[in-house]
Design a protein around this motif. Structure first.
Motif, short mmCIF file in Angstrom:
data_model
loop_
_atom_site.label_atom_id
_atom_site.label_comp_id
_atom_site.label_asym_id
_atom_site.label_seq_id
_atom_site.Cartn_x
_atom_site.Cartn_y
_atom_site.Cartn_z
N ALA A 1 14.39 -5.45 0.51
CA ALA A 1 13.61 -6.15 1.27
C ALA A 1 12.37 -5.61 1.76
O ALA A 1 12.38 -4.41 1.99
CB ALA A 1 14.26 -6.79 2.52
N VAL A 2 11.22 -6.27 1.12
CA VAL A 2 9.96 -5.83 1.68
C VAL A 2 9.68 -5.25 3.06
O VAL A 2 9.04 -4.23 3.46
CB VAL A 2 8.82 -6.80 1.14
N GLU A 3 10.31 -6.28 3.89
CA GLU A 3 10.32 -6.09 5.50
C GLU A 3 10.57 -4.68 5.95
O GLU A 3 10.05 -4.04 6.84
CB GLU A 3 10.94 -7.18 6.06
N THR B 1 11.79 8.21 9.09
CA THR B 1 10.44 7.64 9.14
C THR B 1 10.29 6.63 8.15
O THR B 1 9.30 5.76 8.14
CB THR B 1 9.54 8.82 8.76
N ASP B 2 11.51 6.14 7.06
CA ASP B 2 11.30 5.09 6.16
C ASP B 2 12.86 4.89 5.76
O ASP B 2 13.54 5.36 5.31
CB ASP B 2 11.07 5.50 5.08
N LEU B 3 13.15 3.64 6.64
CA LEU B 3 14.62 3.07 6.54
C LEU B 3 15.02 2.76 5.21
O LEU B 3 16.10 2.29 4.69
CB LEU B 3 14.98 2.07 7.30
N SER B 4 13.90 2.38 4.31
CA SER B 4 14.35 2.06 2.60
C SER B 4 14.34 3.42 1.79
O SER B 4 14.75 3.23 0.73
CB SER B 4 13.17 1.25 2.32
N PRO C 1 0.77 -1.16 -0.25
CA PRO C 1 0.00 0.01 0.00
C PRO C 1 0.86 1.28 -0.07
O PRO C 1 1.87 1.26 0.57
CB PRO C 1 -0.66 -0.26 1.33
N ASP C 2 0.34 2.29 -0.63
CA ASP C 2 1.08 3.57 -0.59
C ASP C 2 0.85 4.48 0.67
O ASP C 2 0.02 3.93 1.53
CB ASP C 2 0.81 4.46 -1.76
N SER C 3 1.18 5.67 0.57
CA SER C 3 1.10 6.77 1.79
C SER C 3 -0.48 6.73 2.22
O SER C 3 -0.82 6.91 3.46
CB SER C 3 1.59 7.80 1.78
N THR C 4 -1.40 6.40 1.19
CA THR C 4 -2.82 6.60 1.55
C THR C 4 -3.52 5.43 1.64
O THR C 4 -4.84 5.38 1.83
CB THR C 4 -3.50 7.48 0.09
N GLY C 5 -2.80 4.27 1.51
CA GLY C 5 -3.46 2.92 1.75
C GLY C 5 -3.82 2.39 0.57
O GLY C 5 -4.39 1.30 0.52
N GLY D 1 8.91 1.22 4.42
CA GLY D 1 8.06 2.13 5.10
C GLY D 1 8.19 1.89 6.55
O GLY D 1 7.62 2.71 7.53
N MET D 2 9.48 1.31 7.05
CA MET D 2 9.45 1.06 8.27
C MET D 2 10.38 2.53 9.10
O MET D 2 11.20 2.63 8.54
CB MET D 2 10.43 0.00 8.62
N PRO D 3 9.72 2.89 10.06
CA PRO D 3 10.48 3.95 10.80
C PRO D 3 11.42 3.25 11.78
O PRO D 3 11.38 2.51 12.19
CB PRO D 3 9.36 4.83 11.61
N ALA D 4 12.53 4.48 12.11
CA ALA D 4 13.35 4.08 13.15
C ALA D 4 13.24 4.82 14.36
O ALA D 4 12.51 4.37 15.50
CB ALA D 4 14.86 4.29 12.48
N PHE D 5 13.61 6.03 14.37
CA PHE D 5 13.44 7.15 15.28
C PHE D 5 13.41 8.46 14.90
O PHE D 5 14.16 8.89 13.86
CB PHE D 5 14.35 6.80 16.71
#
Length: 613
Positions: A483-485, A496-499, A134-138, A488-492
């Motif tokens: 990697a898909v994992e 906001t997006d490690l990819s 999904p994109d930022s809007t879902g 969009g995953m944040p750190a701190f």
């Protein structure tokens, strides 16, 4: 017999003769018409029996023995005799019972993994929407680049079915798959030959079973065309940058028995080597493939399709798979594959290698390098399961990698320090025996032996940590960027997006370096790289001071060019690694220099020799 009786008798005889003659003529005409009808039927039967194998009568096809008949369904023709009366009779009979006209329509099938739209025009795939990205809007992204062209067109010998309207029967326009479901399309030609294309769906599977059944004829070969290409699911930055678009991928991927390969084609190319297990297209986080039940001798053609809207988009490809056709059917799996390692590995088809590499770039890399990437991702996922933050997981993986290389680094530093303390005596030997290389070499080796210094240890100790770190760094580069994992995953804080790059202010950008906006991590990277290089160079007494100074400034500049567009997870790894190196060198160098004034090597005091110039 009077005159009136004679005239009446003659009239009656004349009428009887006329009636018998007319009746005989009518019977002869009827017999002729019947014979003509039988001749037409026999001609049609012979034409059907003698039709060449693999030849389908497509809409608009006309030959000497066949002509389209008005009132019949689109795509159906009837073979007739050339006699006008019989042709009219056949037309009249056909018009008496007209068949329904097939209209263009679509069927939308939704599973837990994707939403696929099928069209009866060619009985092909028109659209694929994957639910994993999904994109930022879902909203979920479309995977087919050109949905008017779609995918999985079928051509049998010279019969191209891509524009033919198939009959979808009573299939509903929308299907929600709760159990195994099949959608079937049927095309029937003038001779009664049929092509039946079926799509089988499961509730949660990644595969769509595509089956083709040929009834009444045989074909010698087929072409399966994917004309619509594949769309990138991520937003590609359009500004000019040094390699910014290189973190977005568009490749042809395949397994030909020799391993999994990834190819980027700039024009057109044909691949016909090996036994093909599967072939398809991939973008950064997703792939789609045609997967056979067993390796086959199929070849495939690739043609590059340029993206006209964004010149930073690497574009996509038209893919055509060709092979001989044996038997009366063709079947394969159409795979929709978000590039998630565990799910790909479970398919046991080598799909996980799409994420990291092919087999050509280095000897055995398809085995050992894939294993390194797998272990790194498993470590990241393990730490994430304990502390649900991939930023912290990256820091912990960095500690483990640097901890493994620390013993080699310590050995290299001690050897380099001992070599630097012997430098005055080495200079003296070089001057003293400058005209006799053999004596000079013997004197140097004697000096090393006397002071317990191994010159090879310095080289080996210095190279080994780098040899260990480089595959790991490359593995993290692939894993963190693909990697898909981590998508969009944040750190701190601001990460906001490690990819992706950690843009903190999009209102200001640096052309070529930071086209999307101002990022903070690359500047921290520059600072830590400067101090790490300075500390390392200062501890290397064997290096020329001018060269050391140049390296101190060159390394931060180079790393800034790379890190400005790198995924922020990779930049974070490098920053933490730099900080580790700085602290490590300070601690080790401090312990080694506790006896700086005495300058001892293996308990012996080393005197600074006077250099003879």
């Amino acid at each position: 017999m009077n005159k009136n009786t004679l005239v009446g008798t003659i009239l009656i005889v004349a009428i009887m003769i006329w009636w018998f003659s007319s009746n005989a003529a009518n019977n002869e005409a009827a017999r002729a018409a019947e014979m003509a009808r039988k001749a037409a039927a026999d001609s049609a039967a012979v034409a059907a029996e003698q039709a060449p194998a693999g030849t389908l009568t497509l809409p608009g096809t006309v030959d000497a023995k066949a002509a389209p008949v008005l009132g019949l369904p689109a795509g159906v023709a009837v073979a007739v005799d050339s006699a006008k009366a019989d042709s009219a009779a056949v037309s009249a009979d056909s018009a008496a019972a007209p068949a329904p006209v097939i209209e263009a329509r679509t069927v939308v099938v939704e599973t837990e993994k994707f939403i696929m739209t099928l069209t009866n025009k060619g009985a092909k795939v028109q659209s694929v929407i994957v639910k994993a990205l999904p994109d930022s809007t879902g909203a979920f992204p479309e995977l087919i680049k050109d949905t008017t062209l779609g995918a999985l067109d079928l051509k049998l010998d010279a019969a191209d079915l891509s524009e033919v309207l198939f009959d979808a029967g009573n299939v509903p326009a929308k299907i929600d798959v709760a159990s195994d479901t099949t959608v079937q399309f049927v095309f029937k030609d003038a001779n009664g030959n049929q092509v039946i294309r079926s799509y089988g769906f499961t509730k949660s599977g990644a595969a769509v079973r595509q089956s083709n059944k040929f009834v009444g004829f045989r074909a010698n070969g087929y072409e399966l065309s994917w004309k619509g290409g594949m769309r990138e699911t991520e937003e590609i930055p359009q500004g000019k940058s040094f390699g910014g678009a290189s973190y977005y991928f568009s490749e042809v991927v395949y397994n030909n028995g020799d391993g999994v390969e990834r190819e980027m084609i700039s024009d057109a190319q044909t691949f016909d080597d090996g036994k093909l297990s599967w072939v398809g297209l991939r973008r950064k986080y997703v792939a789609m493939t045609v997967q056979y039940d067993m390796p086959t001798g199929a070849s495939f053609d690739v043609k590059h399709m340029k993206d006209m809207e964004n010149d930073k988009d690497p574009g996509t490809y038209k893919l055509t798979v060709k092979n001989e056709l044996r038997g009366d059917s063709l079947a394969y799996n159409f795979m929709i594959l978000p590039l998630q390692w565990d799910e790909l590995e479970a398919l046991d088809q080598g799909y996980e290698k799409i994420i990291v590499t092919g087999s050509k770039w280095f000897i055995g890399s398809s085995v050992w390098f894939v294993w390194i990437c797998k272990m790194l991702l498993k470590l990241l996922n393990l730490f994430y399961s304990i502390i649900p933050n991939y930023g912290i997981a990256i820091i912990l993986v960095t500690f483990i990698v640097r901890g493994v290389t620390t013993p080699f680094t310590v050995k290299q530093m001690r050897s380099t320090s001992a070599m630097s303390k012997l430098k005055p005596q080495l200079d003296e030997i070089n001057v003293k025996y400058r005209s006799d290389p053999q004596k000079k070499q013997a004197a140097i080796m004697e000096l090393y032996q006397k002071n317990g210094v191994n010159p090879l240890a310095s080289c080996t100790g210095g190279c080994l940590p780098m040899i260990i770190q480089m595959p790991v760094f490359m593995g993290l580069f692939f894993v963190l960027g693909r990697a898909v994992e981590l998508r969009g995953m944040p750190a701190f804080l601001w990460i906001t997006d490690l990819s992706r790059s950690d843009v903190v202010f999009s209102g200001f950008s640096i052309p070529f370096l930071m086209p999307a906006g101002l990022a903070l991590l690359p500047w921290i990277m520059v600072i830590t790289t400067y101090f790490q290089t300075k500390v390392t160079m200062s501890g290397n007494g064997a290096m020329d001071p001018a060269q050391a100074k140049m390296m101190t400034w060159m390394m931060p500049a180079m790393m800034f060019l790379f890190s400005a567009v790198m995924p922020s997870g990779l930049v974070l790894y490098w920053i933490v690694s730099n900080i580790w190196s700085i602290v490590q060198y300070k601690l080790i160098r401090g312990n080694m220099n506790n006896g700086k004034d005495s300058k001892t090597v293996k308990g012996k005091k080393v005197q600074d020799a006077e250099i003879v110039k």
